[in-house]
Every structure is written in structure tokens, then in C-alpha cells.
Design a protein around this motif. Structure first.
Motif, PDB file in Angstrom:
ATOM      1  N   VAL A  62      44.460  44.999  38.812  1.00 40.33           N
ATOM      2  CA  VAL A  62      43.290  44.570  39.583  1.00 40.33           C
ATOM      3  C   VAL A  62      42.031  45.049  38.866  1.00 40.33           C
ATOM      4  O   VAL A  62      41.886  46.248  38.590  1.00 40.33           O
ATOM      5  CB  VAL A  62      43.310  45.135  41.028  1.00 40.33           C
ATOM      6  CG1 VAL A  62      42.073  44.655  41.790  1.00 40.33           C
ATOM      7  CG2 VAL A  62      44.576  44.711  41.759  1.00 40.33           C
ATOM      8  N   LYS A 315      39.402  31.966  36.377  1.00 39.68           N
ATOM      9  CA  LYS A 315      40.831  32.005  36.641  1.00 39.68           C
ATOM     10  C   LYS A 315      41.596  31.532  35.405  1.00 39.68           C
ATOM     11  O   LYS A 315      41.117  30.681  34.648  1.00 39.68           O
ATOM     12  CB  LYS A 315      41.170  31.125  37.845  1.00 39.68           C
ATOM     13  CG  LYS A 315      40.643  31.682  39.157  1.00 39.68           C
ATOM     14  CD  LYS A 315      41.163  30.928  40.358  1.00 39.68           C
ATOM     15  CE  LYS A 315      40.465  29.586  40.524  1.00 39.68           C
ATOM     16  NZ  LYS A 315      40.857  28.926  41.795  1.00 39.68           N
ATOM     17  N   GLY A 319      46.262  34.721  36.060  1.00 38.37           N
ATOM     18  CA  GLY A 319      45.409  35.510  36.957  1.00 38.37           C
ATOM     19  C   GLY A 319      43.949  35.261  36.693  1.00 38.37           C
ATOM     20  O   GLY A 319      43.443  34.174  36.988  1.00 38.37           O
ATOM     21  N   ARG A 340      45.676  40.492  37.150  1.00 40.92           N
ATOM     22  CA  ARG A 340      46.306  39.602  38.142  1.00 40.92           C
ATOM     23  C   ARG A 340      45.271  39.124  39.142  1.00 40.92           C
ATOM     24  O   ARG A 340      45.251  37.954  39.526  1.00 40.92           O
ATOM     25  CB  ARG A 340      47.432  40.362  38.846  1.00 40.92           C
ATOM     26  CG  ARG A 340      48.165  39.555  39.933  1.00 40.92           C
ATOM     27  CD  ARG A 340      49.287  40.385  40.545  1.00 40.92           C
ATOM     28  NE  ARG A 340      48.785  41.605  41.159  1.00 40.92           N
ATOM     29  CZ  ARG A 340      48.355  41.680  42.431  1.00 40.92           C
ATOM     30  NH1 ARG A 340      48.365  40.612  43.212  1.00 40.92           N
ATOM     31  NH2 ARG A 340      47.928  42.828  42.915  1.00 40.92           N
ATOM     32  N   LYS A 341      44.382  40.060  39.562  1.00 41.05           N
ATOM     33  CA  LYS A 341      43.331  39.712  40.510  1.00 41.05           C
ATOM     34  C   LYS A 341      42.043  40.435  40.130  1.00 41.05           C
ATOM     35  O   LYS A 341      42.069  41.492  39.501  1.00 41.05           O
ATOM     36  CB  LYS A 341      43.734  40.065  41.938  1.00 41.05           C
ATOM     37  CG  LYS A 341      44.852  39.189  42.507  1.00 41.05           C
ATOM     38  CD  LYS A 341      44.919  39.259  44.014  1.00 41.05           C
ATOM     39  CE  LYS A 341      45.965  38.266  44.540  1.00 41.05           C
ATOM     40  NZ  LYS A 341      45.966  38.204  46.024  1.00 41.05           N
ATOM     41  N   ASP A 504      40.616  33.840  49.533  1.00 39.76           N
ATOM     42  CA  ASP A 504      41.819  34.650  49.315  1.00 39.76           C
ATOM     43  C   ASP A 504      42.563  34.033  48.142  1.00 39.76           C
ATOM     44  O   ASP A 504      43.186  32.980  48.268  1.00 39.76           O
ATOM     45  CB  ASP A 504      42.698  34.661  50.556  1.00 39.76           C
ATOM     46  CG  ASP A 504      43.939  35.547  50.386  1.00 39.76           C
ATOM     47  OD1 ASP A 504      44.075  36.160  49.306  1.00 39.76           O
ATOM     48  OD2 ASP A 504      44.763  35.615  51.316  1.00 39.76           O
ATOM     49  N   PRO A 506      43.073  34.610  43.409  1.00 40.74           N
ATOM     50  CA  PRO A 506      42.952  35.509  42.252  1.00 40.74           C
ATOM     51  C   PRO A 506      41.601  36.204  42.170  1.00 40.74           C
ATOM     52  O   PRO A 506      41.506  37.320  41.680  1.00 40.74           O
ATOM     53  CB  PRO A 506      43.168  34.579  41.054  1.00 40.74           C
ATOM     54  CG  PRO A 506      43.903  33.405  41.611  1.00 40.74           C
ATOM     55  CD  PRO A 506      43.417  33.232  43.003  1.00 40.74           C
ATOM     56  N   ILE A 507      40.540  35.514  42.622  1.00 37.95           N
ATOM     57  CA  ILE A 507      39.210  36.111  42.665  1.00 37.95           C
ATOM     58  C   ILE A 507      38.840  36.349  44.126  1.00 37.95           C
ATOM     59  O   ILE A 507      38.919  35.437  44.952  1.00 37.95           O
ATOM     60  CB  ILE A 507      38.170  35.206  41.984  1.00 37.95           C
ATOM     61  CG1 ILE A 507      38.499  35.063  40.485  1.00 37.95           C
ATOM     62  CG2 ILE A 507      36.764  35.768  42.164  1.00 37.95           C
ATOM     63  CD1 ILE A 507      37.576  34.103  39.747  1.00 37.95           C
ATOM     64  N   LEU A 508      38.441  37.580  44.429  1.00 36.86           N
ATOM     65  CA  LEU A 508      38.025  37.964  45.781  1.00 36.86           C
ATOM     66  C   LEU A 508      36.600  38.472  45.727  1.00 36.86           C
ATOM     67  O   LEU A 508      36.175  39.059  44.730  1.00 36.86           O
ATOM     68  CB  LEU A 508      38.952  39.046  46.328  1.00 36.86           C
ATOM     69  CG  LEU A 508      40.436  38.679  46.425  1.00 36.86           C
ATOM     70  CD1 LEU A 508      41.286  39.929  46.515  1.00 36.86           C
ATOM     71  CD2 LEU A 508      40.676  37.770  47.613  1.00 36.86           C
ATOM     72  N   ALA A 534      44.018  42.040  47.756  1.00 34.77           N
ATOM     73  CA  ALA A 534      44.432  42.198  46.362  1.00 34.77           C
ATOM     74  C   ALA A 534      45.760  42.932  46.242  1.00 34.77           C
ATOM     75  O   ALA A 534      46.483  42.765  45.251  1.00 34.77           O
ATOM     76  CB  ALA A 534      43.360  42.941  45.576  1.00 34.77           C
TER      77      ALA A 534
END
Length: 536
Positions: A62, A315, A319, A340-341, A504, A506-508, A534
Motif C-alpha cells: 500500500v 492504475k 494495481g 497493490r493499492k 473503493d 486500487p486508488i482510494l 485498503a
């Protein structure tokens, strides 16, 4: 950073009484330091300057892009959930609006400087404070027990009004009875609204704001300004209007005739946390403002940090990929972070330039980016305390009945000593709310150091007169051109912010901007939520 030697205030204020000339000549020469956190990096992003190819590729589970309260909370919560493979990219200033500094062992804030006791709904804040040992017992009870070192002790606040200091911020001394009656009516209404629920069963004003009632009756408050709400309620007291305008400028950097009535009332109606060992409505504070709290959250998270600012985020099949850069002596270097995120913990006006195709998330930068209020924080290192007027004693927060200054806080107030320390730091706050934000930013960028100091010191000159300059040893000025999002009317119906709040994937997104205004409780909430997502 800009350094320039000059005589304190000499020639800066424009008007000097003849009898004070000798005093000006005796004042010592100092070298103020002016900081513009994020300016160079921001201009680099804005101008889309060419960057060299990445020198390395870093892999993590993350990536947390930004180290303000939202990013720090996300790292802390990820760690609590057992997710330790994470990397934080600082952004242009570590800890953002919670940053601070120090003159030797005297800490001071360069951003936010207090935290109200969290109400029962702010479970996420109570969880953080309990984990750090700031709440020592019963964190989720109606009245938790706090570490008394961090509870603000008296005298808490005073106001320079009609030539002398009075206790508290709302003017009372010499104010006619009809105005005092209006003060009482307003605070009675606040007490009522604190306990009011909408038709959906939710309390009208709470932290986090997403838990507030969505009853249309109360949402209508977001379509008018706080000043309009006061006028509709028949409030005519000049001192009440000044007080509420001051509070909006202090919390939001924006005048009450521009702030949404919902946001303006939220300032009072949501802050009613209690403690077993403090009075209602108490505050938590540290000599360095929120910097010690931010540092504590960082230590508890165990997160690895890297210097740098994210210039693009997109993205990938596996990820996300973030291109980050650093400026050293004006020259950029870059590196890639693959994860991953990613938690995008940066202001939305920056995210709009960084996140690839942010429109795909339902965010239209042309429509949904809010206005941002500029701020100035000036820290005065004093080699001795100035003489006080024979009235209310020096308090933690000291405000002058004027604008645009917001008064000053005393860094050593929380010290428990037999006698006051020899030196101290007075931190003066100014919200440039007397002009348009864009005009204020242009002025800040072009102003000479003596012009900045003249504005930053206006309240201190009013409070202490010529004697204050002889007490000053150093001055450190921090300019924040986009300090905080301004909650203008209709901010709660901002469709773009709502879309980013609900993402909600891969990108927050995690930043106080998602709520529409900059306070710790909101920033922490979005970091907490992003970490929970995440970790899945």
C-alpha cells in the motif's frame, strides 16, 4: 526559504508616532525566515515541467501519498489491521497542516494548534488517542479520562476589547444588556441544536460529518451563509456578529458572510466532548500544536517514509503506479512506486492534477474543486515576556478585537513550573479573509519580508505597543497559500466530493477536503476509512 535582515517593524507599519522614533532606533536587528511549504513543488506540477526518467522502482503493498493527518491515520490503522507492508510519500511538507517547528527546545506550531475533546460519535479519534495513551481510561465512555498534561489549563483565552483584556472571546465588558441578551439567546440555540436529531434519527451536527442528519430541513442550512442565518433569526448585536465572524475565520479561514450556515453552526454544535477530569468543551493542546500528536501517530504506525511529491498516479494491471519527484537545489529527480493499492491523501486540487483521468471517478475539476483559504503563521521567539496590562493575565489564546488577525497562542502555556520560563514563543495567526483568496495568494508571493511581518505582528503591536519589539529574538513565518478548503454555501451537495468519498478500488481517496473543510476529525476519518478498504 527567504532570509532578509531589517529592523523589526521599522518602516513596515507605515505610521509611527514621533515619540516612538527613538524606540525604533534602539530595536535590535533580526533576520526573519519565511517558509512557503509546497510552493515550489506545486508550481512544478502546475507548469508541467519536464522530469528526468526514474532512478529506481520501489514495490510495496500500500502506497500512502501524503503525510498529513489523513495519511498518518491511514498508516496507523493499516498497522492496527496487521498490514505493515506500506510506504508513505511525504508530499511537499511532512505532516502537512499539522506541522510544527522549534527554536532549540521551544516547540511551536506552523499549522493547527489544538484538538477539541472528541464527542462519542468520533470513535476513530478516541481510538487513536487511547492507543497513544492520551486517553488513559474508558476511551468510549461518555467521559473518558485524559492525560492531564495535554488538557488545556487556565487561563484559556482572553480578548483585547475597548483597550483592555477581558476573559473569554465574546465581548462583554461595557456591552449593553440587549446585546448580552442576544449572546445568551444564541448559545441557548446552540445547546438546543447539539441535541437535535433529524427525521432520519441522526444527530444534526456530528463528527464525522458523514454521520450527520441528511434531513432536508437541516440540509437547507447549507444553501445560505451564517450571516444570513443570523439575520433571519433577528440577531443584530455587533459584538455577536464580530464573534461569529472571528470563529469562522479561525476555523475555516473565511468570513461568516461567505461560510455556509451549516458549517458555521457545526463549529459550535458538534464540539461537546466531555472528560472525567476536565470541564465540558475542553481542548487538547501541545507546545508544538498538533505536530507532537502527528509524530505520535506516525511512530505508532511504524510506517516507512520517503521524501518526495507524487506527480502522477495511475492504475495498472497489477494495481497502481505512482511517479514521484524530489527537488534538490531546484533540480528534480524521480522514482516510481508500484503497489497493490494507493491511498491518495492529498488536497483535491492537487489530486485533480495527479490522478490519471480523475473524471472517471465522477470528479469534474472545473466544477468540484473548492476555493482554498490562505493563511499565515508567524512564530516570535521572545527572550523575555512583555509587560502585561493590569487586567486579565496572559492566556493560552489571546485575541484582539480586529481583522484579519486571529490573535496569538503561547507555546509555553502548558508548562508546569514554579516560575515562568525565561523564553517563550508567541504564535500569531492571520487568515487573509479581508481579500479574495487569489488576491491574497498573489500578495503573499510578492510581499517583502517587512510587509509580511507588519501584517503578522499587527495584533501583537496592538496588545503590547513598542515594548514588544525589544522582546523579540527571532521570527519564523510560514505562508500557506492553499491552507484549507472553504465551506461556502452548497459545499455539502458537491457531487464530485461525494463521488470521491465513495470510491473503493486500487486508488482510494483520503483527505479533509472530502468533507469540505479542514479539521483533524474529518481528515482522520477519511484516512481511517481508506485504510479499512485498503486492508481488504
Amino acid at each position: 526559504m527567504l532570509r532578509r535582515s531589517f529592523l523589526v517593524w521599522a518602516g513596515a507599519s507605515g505610521v509611527v508616532a514621533a515619540g516612538s522614533v527613538a524606540g525604533f532606533q534602539r530595536w535590535q536587528e533580526i533576520t526573519p525566515t519565511v517558509h512557503y511549504p509546497g510552493r515550489d513543488e506545486g508550481h512544478f506540477l502546475r507548469d508541467r515541467r519536464a522530469l528526468p526518467p526514474p532512478s529506481q522502482v520501489i514495490h510495496t503493498d500500500v502506497a500512502i501519498l501524503g503525510s498529513g493527518v489523513a495519511g498518518l491515520t491511514a498508516a496507523w490503522k493499516l498497522n492496527k489491521l496487521g498490514k505493515t507492508d506500506m510506504l508513505m510519500i511525504d508530499g511537499p511538507q511532512p505532516h502537512g497542516n499539522a506541522a510544527g517547528g522549534a527554536f532549540g527546545d521551544l516547540e511551536y506550531p506552523t499549522g493547527a494548534h489544538y484538538l477539541p475533546l472528541p464527542s462519542p460519535e468520533s470513535v476513530h479519534v478516541r481510538e487513536i488517542l487511547a492507543d497513544l495513551g492520551i486517553i488513559q481510561k474508558d476511551p468510549y465512555a461518555e467521559k473518558p479520562y485524559y492525560d492531564e498534561r495535554f488538557i488545556l489549563h487556565g487561563p484559556e483565552e482572553r480578548l483585547l476589547f475597548n483597550g483592555h483584556w477581558q476573559d473569554g472571546f465574546i465581548p462583554t465588558d461595557g456591552v449593553p444588556q440587549w446585546e448580552r441578551d442576544e449572546h445568551a439567546r444564541f448559545f441557548a440555540e446552540v445547546a438546543r441544536l447539539r441535541q437535535t436529531h433529524g427525521a432520519d434519527g441522526r444527530r444534526v451536527f456530528v463528527f464525522p460529518t458523514v454521520m450527520s442528519s441528511e434531513d432536508p430541513q437541516w440540509q437547507a442550512l447549507d444553501r445560505i451563509t451564517l450571516k444570513q442565518w443570523l439575520e433571519q433569526g433577528g440577531y443584530k448585536s455587533p459584538t455577536l456578529h464580530w464573534y461569529l465572524n472571528y470563529c469562522c475565520r479561525d476555523d475555516y479561514g473565511t468570513r461568516y458572510d461567505q461560510v455556509s450556515a451549516w458549517a458555521g453552526l457545526h463549529y459550535y454544535c458538534s464540539r461537546w466532548g466531555q472528560a472525567a477530569n476536565a470541564g465540558n468543551g475542553a481542548w487538547l493542546t501541545w507546545p508544538g500544536g498538533l505536530q507532537p500528536l502527528a509524530s505520535g501517530i506516525e511512530r505508532a504506525s511504524g510506517v516507512k517514509r520517503m521524501a518526495g511529491t507524487t506527480v502522477s498516479l495511475k492504475k495498472t494491471a497489477d494495481g497502481v503506479e505512482a511517479l514521484c519527484f524530489k527537488l534538490e537545489n531546484g533540480k528534480p529527480s524521480t522514482y516510481l512506486v508500484r503497489a497493490r493499492k494507493a491511498i491518495c491523501a492529498m488536497p483535491v486540487y492537487v489530486a485533480a492534477r495527479v490522478v490519471d483521468n480523475i473524471a472517471a471517478y465522477g470528479f469534474d475539476a472545473a466544477k468540484h474543486i473548492p476555493e482554498y483559504a490562505p493563511w499565515m503563521v508567524a512564530n516570535f521567539l521572545l527572550k523575555r515576556f512583555p509587560d502585561e496590562r493590569p487586567s486579565q493575565p496572559l492566556s493560552w489564546d489571546n485575541v484582539v478585537y480586529s481583522e484579519p488577525g486571529l490573535g496569538f497562542v503561547v507555546s509555553t502555556h502548558q508548562d508546569i513550573r514554579v516560575r515562568p520560563p525565561e523564553k517563550t514563543v508567541f504564535s500569531a495567526y492571520v487568515a487573509l479573509s479581508d481579500r479574495k483568496p487569489s488576491t491574497a495568494r498573489h500578495w503573499m508571493a510578492a510581499a517583502k519580508p517587512e510587509e509580511l511581518l507588519a501584517l503578522a505582528s499587527a495584533d501583537l503591536k496592538e496588545a503590547y505597543g513598542p515594548q514588544f519589539a525589544s522582546c523579540v529574538e527571532r521570527v519564523d513565518i510560514t505562508l500557506r497559500g492553499h491552507a484549507m478548503a472553504s465551506p461556502w454555501p452548497n459545499f455539502r451537495s458537491n457531487a464530485g466530493m461525494k463521488a470521491l468519498r465513495e470510491v473503493d478500488g486500487p486508488i482510494l481517496f483520503a483527505h479533509a477536503d472530502l468533507s469540505g473543510f479542514s479539521v483533524f476529525e474529518e481528515a482522520a476519518w477519511w484516512g481511517y476509512r481508506a485504510a479499512t478498504l485498503a486492508a481488504k
